[in-house]
Design a protein around this motif. Sequence first.
Motif, PDB file in Angstrom:
ATOM      1  N   LYS A 163      -8.453  -0.676  -4.263  1.00  0.00           N
ATOM      2  CA  LYS A 163      -8.173  -1.403  -3.062  1.00  0.00           C
ATOM      3  C   LYS A 163      -8.674  -3.082  -3.058  1.00  0.00           C
ATOM      4  CE  LYS A 163      -7.458  -0.728   1.560  1.00  0.00           C
ATOM      5  NZ  LYS A 163      -6.681   0.183   2.166  1.00  0.00           N
TER       6      LYS A 163
ATOM      7  N   ASP B  12       0.940  -1.270   0.002  1.00  0.00           N
ATOM      8  CA  ASP B  12      -0.007  -0.039   0.094  1.00  0.00           C
ATOM      9  C   ASP B  12       0.880   1.242  -0.070  1.00  0.00           C
ATOM     10  OD1 ASP B  12      -2.880   1.108   0.296  1.00  0.00           O
ATOM     11  OD2 ASP B  12      -1.927   2.032   1.877  1.00  0.00           O
TER      12      ASP B  12
ATOM     13  N   ALA C 123      -4.894  -3.564   0.571  1.00  0.00           N
ATOM     14  CA  ALA C 123      -4.041  -2.600   0.112  1.00  0.00           C
ATOM     15  C   ALA C 123      -4.245  -2.121  -1.295  1.00  0.00           C
ATOM     16  CB  ALA C 123      -2.513  -3.381  -0.168  1.00  0.00           C
ATOM     17  N   ARG C 124      -3.825  -0.834  -1.533  1.00  0.00           N
ATOM     18  CA  ARG C 124      -4.033  -0.170  -3.124  1.00  0.00           C
ATOM     19  C   ARG C 124      -2.754  -0.892  -3.827  1.00  0.00           C
ATOM     20  NH1 ARG C 124      -3.210   5.847  -1.010  1.00  0.00           N
ATOM     21  NH2 ARG C 124      -2.111   4.523   0.526  1.00  0.00           N
TER      22      ARG C 124
END
Length: 61
Positions: free
Chosen positions: A33, A10, A54-55
């Motif tokens: 995401k 992330d 997490a992105r």
Amino acid sequence: MGPATLTAVDAASARVLADGMSGPDPVFPSTLKVDREAAFTARHPKFTADAQGARAFSAAS
């Protein structure tokens, strides 16, 4: 390279996104995401799921 964690993924994604948007020739990559169980750790079992998700960068087709 740091630990293989969702937090690290992330943070790296956020850094690349910010750098890309603030450069002299800005780019605006798509991110999404990803949920830790449903998407990320199922495909990348060596990563530690230390966050809910997490992105990640999304590839357009």
